[in-house]
Write an enzyme that holds these catalytic residues in place. Structure first.
Site, PDB file in Angstrom:
ATOM      1  N   ASN A  44       0.827  -1.210   0.000  1.00 18.37           N
ATOM      2  CA  ASN A  44       0.000   0.000   0.000  1.00 18.37           C
ATOM      3  C   ASN A  44       0.861   1.260   0.000  1.00 18.37           C
ATOM      4  O   ASN A  44       0.585   2.228  -0.723  1.00 18.37           O
ATOM      5  CB  ASN A  44      -0.908   0.025   1.228  1.00 18.37           C
ATOM      6  CG  ASN A  44      -2.074  -0.933   1.131  1.00 18.37           C
ATOM      7  OD1 ASN A  44      -2.340  -1.493   0.062  1.00 18.37           O
ATOM      8  ND2 ASN A  44      -2.769  -1.145   2.227  1.00 18.37           N
ATOM      9  N   ARG A 377     -11.321  -4.453 -13.746  1.00 17.34           N
ATOM     10  CA  ARG A 377     -10.051  -5.138 -13.439  1.00 17.34           C
ATOM     11  C   ARG A 377     -10.225  -6.604 -13.811  1.00 17.34           C
ATOM     12  O   ARG A 377     -11.040  -7.306 -13.215  1.00 17.34           O
ATOM     13  CB  ARG A 377      -9.685  -5.008 -11.955  1.00 17.34           C
ATOM     14  CG  ARG A 377      -9.426  -3.572 -11.520  1.00 17.34           C
ATOM     15  CD  ARG A 377      -8.809  -3.528 -10.118  1.00 17.34           C
ATOM     16  NE  ARG A 377      -8.734  -2.171  -9.602  1.00 17.34           N
ATOM     17  CZ  ARG A 377      -7.767  -1.306  -9.881  1.00 17.34           C
ATOM     18  NH1 ARG A 377      -6.805  -1.663 -10.719  1.00 17.34           N
ATOM     19  NH2 ARG A 377      -7.762  -0.106  -9.356  1.00 17.34           N
ATOM     20  N   ARG A 407      -5.921   1.761 -12.768  1.00 23.10           N
ATOM     21  CA  ARG A 407      -4.507   1.866 -12.399  1.00 23.10           C
ATOM     22  C   ARG A 407      -3.929   0.526 -11.942  1.00 23.10           C
ATOM     23  O   ARG A 407      -4.509  -0.171 -11.124  1.00 23.10           O
ATOM     24  CB  ARG A 407      -4.338   2.909 -11.298  1.00 23.10           C
ATOM     25  CG  ARG A 407      -2.875   3.183 -10.952  1.00 23.10           C
ATOM     26  CD  ARG A 407      -2.765   4.190  -9.830  1.00 23.10           C
ATOM     27  NE  ARG A 407      -3.182   5.516 -10.245  1.00 23.10           N
ATOM     28  CZ  ARG A 407      -4.071   6.241  -9.609  1.00 23.10           C
ATOM     29  NH1 ARG A 407      -4.681   5.769  -8.560  1.00 23.10           N
ATOM     30  NH2 ARG A 407      -4.387   7.448 -10.027  1.00 23.10           N
ATOM     31  N   HIS A 437     -16.546   2.565 -13.841  1.00 19.95           N
ATOM     32  CA  HIS A 437     -16.244   1.834 -12.609  1.00 19.95           C
ATOM     33  C   HIS A 437     -17.387   0.920 -12.187  1.00 19.95           C
ATOM     34  O   HIS A 437     -17.237   0.107 -11.271  1.00 19.95           O
ATOM     35  CB  HIS A 437     -15.932   2.842 -11.489  1.00 19.95           C
ATOM     36  CG  HIS A 437     -15.350   2.240 -10.262  1.00 19.95           C
ATOM     37  ND1 HIS A 437     -16.017   2.185  -9.059  1.00 19.95           N
ATOM     38  CD2 HIS A 437     -14.143   1.645 -10.037  1.00 19.95           C
ATOM     39  CE1 HIS A 437     -15.258   1.596  -8.149  1.00 19.95           C
ATOM     40  NE2 HIS A 437     -14.118   1.263  -8.712  1.00 19.95           N
ATOM     41  N   TYR A 470     -11.780 -10.073  -1.506  1.00 19.54           N
ATOM     42  CA  TYR A 470     -12.581  -8.854  -1.378  1.00 19.54           C
ATOM     43  C   TYR A 470     -14.010  -9.237  -0.975  1.00 19.54           C
ATOM     44  O   TYR A 470     -14.615 -10.111  -1.599  1.00 19.54           O
ATOM     45  CB  TYR A 470     -12.639  -8.095  -2.707  1.00 19.54           C
ATOM     46  CG  TYR A 470     -11.389  -7.343  -3.087  1.00 19.54           C
ATOM     47  CD1 TYR A 470     -10.139  -7.700  -2.586  1.00 19.54           C
ATOM     48  CD2 TYR A 470     -11.447  -6.268  -3.974  1.00 19.54           C
ATOM     49  CE1 TYR A 470      -8.993  -7.013  -2.947  1.00 19.54           C
ATOM     50  CE2 TYR A 470     -10.298  -5.577  -4.351  1.00 19.54           C
ATOM     51  CZ  TYR A 470      -9.071  -5.958  -3.825  1.00 19.54           C
ATOM     52  OH  TYR A 470      -7.935  -5.278  -4.184  1.00 19.54           O
ATOM     53  N   ARG A 566     -14.018   2.040   5.578  1.00 21.81           N
ATOM     54  CA  ARG A 566     -12.791   1.243   5.654  1.00 21.81           C
ATOM     55  C   ARG A 566     -11.543   2.098   5.471  1.00 21.81           C
ATOM     56  O   ARG A 566     -10.540   1.905   6.146  1.00 21.81           O
ATOM     57  CB  ARG A 566     -12.804   0.137   4.588  1.00 21.81           C
ATOM     58  CG  ARG A 566     -11.461  -0.592   4.485  1.00 21.81           C
ATOM     59  CD  ARG A 566     -11.525  -1.740   3.509  1.00 21.81           C
ATOM     60  NE  ARG A 566     -11.849  -1.344   2.153  1.00 21.81           N
ATOM     61  CZ  ARG A 566     -10.963  -0.877   1.269  1.00 21.81           C
ATOM     62  NH1 ARG A 566      -9.707  -0.696   1.616  1.00 21.81           N
ATOM     63  NH2 ARG A 566     -11.338  -0.564   0.040  1.00 21.81           N
ATOM     64  N   HIS A 594     -15.094  -4.330   0.685  1.00 19.32           N
ATOM     65  CA  HIS A 594     -15.121  -3.617  -0.585  1.00 19.32           C
ATOM     66  C   HIS A 594     -16.532  -3.178  -0.985  1.00 19.32           C
ATOM     67  O   HIS A 594     -16.688  -2.313  -1.845  1.00 19.32           O
ATOM     68  CB  HIS A 594     -14.524  -4.524  -1.672  1.00 19.32           C
ATOM     69  CG  HIS A 594     -14.215  -3.842  -2.957  1.00 19.32           C
ATOM     70  ND1 HIS A 594     -14.912  -4.089  -4.131  1.00 19.32           N
ATOM     71  CD2 HIS A 594     -13.284  -2.912  -3.281  1.00 19.32           C
ATOM     72  CE1 HIS A 594     -14.420  -3.359  -5.102  1.00 19.32           C
ATOM     73  NE2 HIS A 594     -13.439  -2.628  -4.618  1.00 19.32           N
TER      74      HIS A 594
END
Length: 709
Positions: A44, A377, A407, A437, A470, A566, A594
């Protein structure tokens, strides 16, 4: 309300990452899982430097007048966050040295360096070096013949400082500096497992194996000092998202630039001789501002690959995916089951295979005419993409909206986009100036000479790998109220014409912000009328200033506001005259939370939305996002129950200051939400799934193909 108080976004993110480090510090977490949390923290932080710190450094270089328009001074922000990063890195090092390593030793696991070896072990390591490592090494000499040294992004390098030549000759240097990439990938691991001695197990960094063999590499020098460095580069993709032009080519070009991007951080071993650091800076062009003091080892994300040594008791207990209570277990009949009722999928507690089966069945069903899907993704070995390829091969009209600006997943997305495009799918590469998204899939099937649509809407990506770690919600439905509006979203991807008038879905960038404000306003109105009013939000991030001010307004009107955040939260709870009654907590545990859930009291007729969107400016204004209502009362109650478990968590919940929200009553039972969720869904899935009443109908009059005469 005058001058509302907001938290700095960057410091809020660092506070979130510290919650990850707290998991590594927690002795109640299984030891090998604590090591993984160390890896997550490190990974991270790497990304943070590549993106956020690199962005701030670019802002610092802007002209004064331009910087003044930003509101906050980027240079001042940068100083504050680097100070906090230094504090966290010190805590990270202390945790590793004073907590993780002693705990490993208590379990008879020894992470040894070259200084800890017995003579037989040293000989074994040297032989391992000769057999498995030496041929992988290719040092580069930093001398006058080398004009520039290029360091790859996120890669560990070892420096060699050679002094005291054994036989002094005129053409020899008294000292030399060399740099070499640590061959982690070619070796297959960052770690080497040494032979066990009884119950004692030994593990060594590949770095230290090379240190053991360094004198064999450079036999002409008495002293060889080995140290580590690592460079992180600016990962921002500067893409002009015009309507025209080849976006794929732009992404590829930007990815290449990422590898040679502006240096964001050079980590170095503080014991490194000044001569070595000076030589590295000179040959790379890296300045003092990019130097960050690290430790002996870099890239702790490699601890994801730390050997488990067969010690399963040092890991979380196995949580095999649970059978779904209403979806069919075997192959076939997914569409039939969806036609009868809605189904809520809770990942990773229940298997992502239900999603791939949905697509695989649609791909081979002769009566399915089209599949439309958004991919944000994509896994490297994607069963989802393979099912879409099969659908194309079987003559289905397949439309795939691929987000090329996701990304760090651009390359995988590009690979599958090109493969699908070549196969004959209609591939849409995102939207101009927007990121797609939302996570949507819409299947159209011909039944009774009419099209019927089947859908899957989710908070998580169509990604088999992340679906195992997730925590997300997904909805299978054939409810026309939802599928009809999903069709409008997919039409937008084709015609680029803004869509409004949605009755069920909340869609950004068109109406999501507006409708959220309307839902909050209704709660404010109820509160002012003396009626019960409340809002419960579960988000990854809460950053948008307008929405935060709206929540402050709701609090002042008497609305109960409860937040489960979160990650980033710029809202400050508990302040008199602003947010006195707003409660906030965050949960970090085995799985990464998530899912986004919005709950509004609505005067007793509660509204529950599940969403792909956080409350950040980028999500509300610069992304295509979809929040969808849970219309089935039983499923709505299920979402609320799972949300309530997180609200009751007194084991893994923290407040906004990272203080654990433990048990106020020591006699009260412990509630660990993720484990309680698994138990709850296990009970639901213990009942046999109902068999579909009948097979899906086929078209009454199948269309015939007309051959040219």
């Amino acid at each position: 309300m005058n001058s509302p108080v907001l938290l700095n976004r960057e410091l809020s993110w660092l506070a979130f990452n510290y919650r990850v480090l707290q998991e590594a510090q927690d002795a109640n977490v299984p030891l090998l899982e604590r090591i993984k949390f160390m890896a997550i923290f490190s990974s991270n932080l790497d990304e943070y430097f590549k993106v956020r710190v690199a962005t701030l450094r670019r802002l610092v270089k802007l002209k004064k007048k331009t910087r003044a328009k930003l509101g906050e001074d980027p240079a001042e922000q940068l100083d504050h966050l680097l100070e906090e990063v230094k504090r966290q890195q010190q805590a990270f090092g202390d945790t590793f040295r004073n907590s993780i390593l002693p705990a490993l030793q208590q379990q008879h696991i020894h992470l040894v360096s070259e200084h800890d070896l017995s003579e037989p072990q040293r000989e074994w390591v040297r032989q391992y070096f000769r057999d498995n490592v030496r041929d992988l090494l290719s040092p580069v000499v930093l001398d006058d013949l080398l004009h520039h040294l290029f360091l790859k992004d996120q890669t560990v390098y070892l420096t060699f400082y050679l002094t005291h030549p054994i036989e002094r000759r005129k053409h020899d240097d008294d000292e030399r500096v060399l740099v070499m990439e640590l061959p982690t990938k070619r070796h297959g691991s960052r770690f080497v497992q040494l032979p066990s001695e009884g119950e004692e197990r030994y593990v060594m960094f590949l770095d230290d194996v090379i240190r053991c063999g360094a004198h064999e590499l450079f036999p002409k020098y008495e002293r060889v000092q080995v140290h580590a460095i690592k460079l992180s580069r600016d990962a921002e993709l500067d893409i002009q998202e015009e309507v025209s032009g080849n976006l794929m080519a732009k992404i590829k070009s930007s990815l290449q630039k990422r590898e040679t991007g502006y240096p964001a951080r050079l980590l170095y071993d503080p014991t490194m001789p000044k001569e070595v650091l000076r030589a590295v800076m000179q040959k790379t062009g890296i300045g003092k501002d990019e130097l960050v003091e690290g430790s002996r080892y870099h890239n702790f994300r490699d601890f994801f690959g730390f050997p488990d040594l067969g010690l399963s008791h040092l890991k979380y207990p196995a949580h095999p995916p649970l059978p779904h209570p209403t979806l069919p277990k075997g192959k076939g009949q997914m569409l039939t089951a969806i036609a009868e009722r809605d189904h809520l999928l809770n990942l990773p507690y229940q298997s992502f295979e239900y999603v791939t089966r949905f697509l695989q069945e649609a791909a081979v069903d002769p009566h399915v005419s089209s599949i439309q899907i958004t991919l944000y993704r994509v896994a490297a070995k994607s069963e989802v993409a393979k099912a879409l390829l099969k659908a194309v091969k079987n003559g289905k009209q397949v439309t795939v909206v691929v987000e090329l600006k996701a990304r760090f997943d651009e390359e995988s997305n590009m690979f599958w986009a090109e493969k699908l495009q070549k196969a004959g799918a209609y591939v849409i590469f995102g939207m101009p100036e927007l990121k797609v998204h939302s996570k949507l899939c819409l299947v159209t099937r011909n039944e009774h000479d009419r099209p019927k649509q089947y859908a899957y809407l989710s908070t998580g990506n169509f990604n088999e790998v992340t679906s195992q770690i997730y925590a997300d919600h997904g909805l299978f439905t054939a409810d026309q109220r939802l599928t009809r509006e999903m069709g409008e979203v997919f039409r937008y991807f084709h015609d680029h014409q803004p869509k409004t008038g949605f009755e069920q879905l909340l869609v950004a960038p068109f109406e999501l912000r507006k409708k959220l404000n309307s839902l909050i306003d209704k709660e404010i109105k109820l509160a002012k009328a003396g009626k019960d009013a409340y809002i419960i939000l579960k988000l990854n991030a809460l950053q948008d200033e307008q929405m935060i001010l709206k929540l402050y307004e709701a609090d002042q009107a008497g609305v109960r506001v409860e937040l489960l955040i979160r990650g980033i939260s710029c809202l400050v709870p508990g302040l008199e005259g602003q947010s006195a009654n707003i409660q906030q907590r965050g949960l970090v545990d085995r799985y990464l939370e998530h899912a986004r859930v919005y709950v509004f009291g609505n005067g007793g007729e509660e509204k529950v939305y599940v969403a792909s969107s956080d409350w950040m400016s980028r999500n509300l204004d610069r992304r295509v996002e979809v929040a969808f209502p849970i219309l089935d009362p039983k499923l709505r109650a299920e979402v609320r129950h799972l949300l309530d478990l997180q609200r009751q968590d007194n084991v893994k919940s923290r407040d906004c200051h990272n203080n654990f929200l433990g048990q106020e009553d020591p006699n009260a039972p412990q509630v660990r939400a993720q484990f309680a969720t698994y138990d709850y869904l296990k009970k639901l899935g213990s009942k046999p799934a109902p068999k579909p009443k009948a097979a899906l109908p086929a078209p009454e009059t199948p269309k015939r193909s007309h051959k040219a005469k």
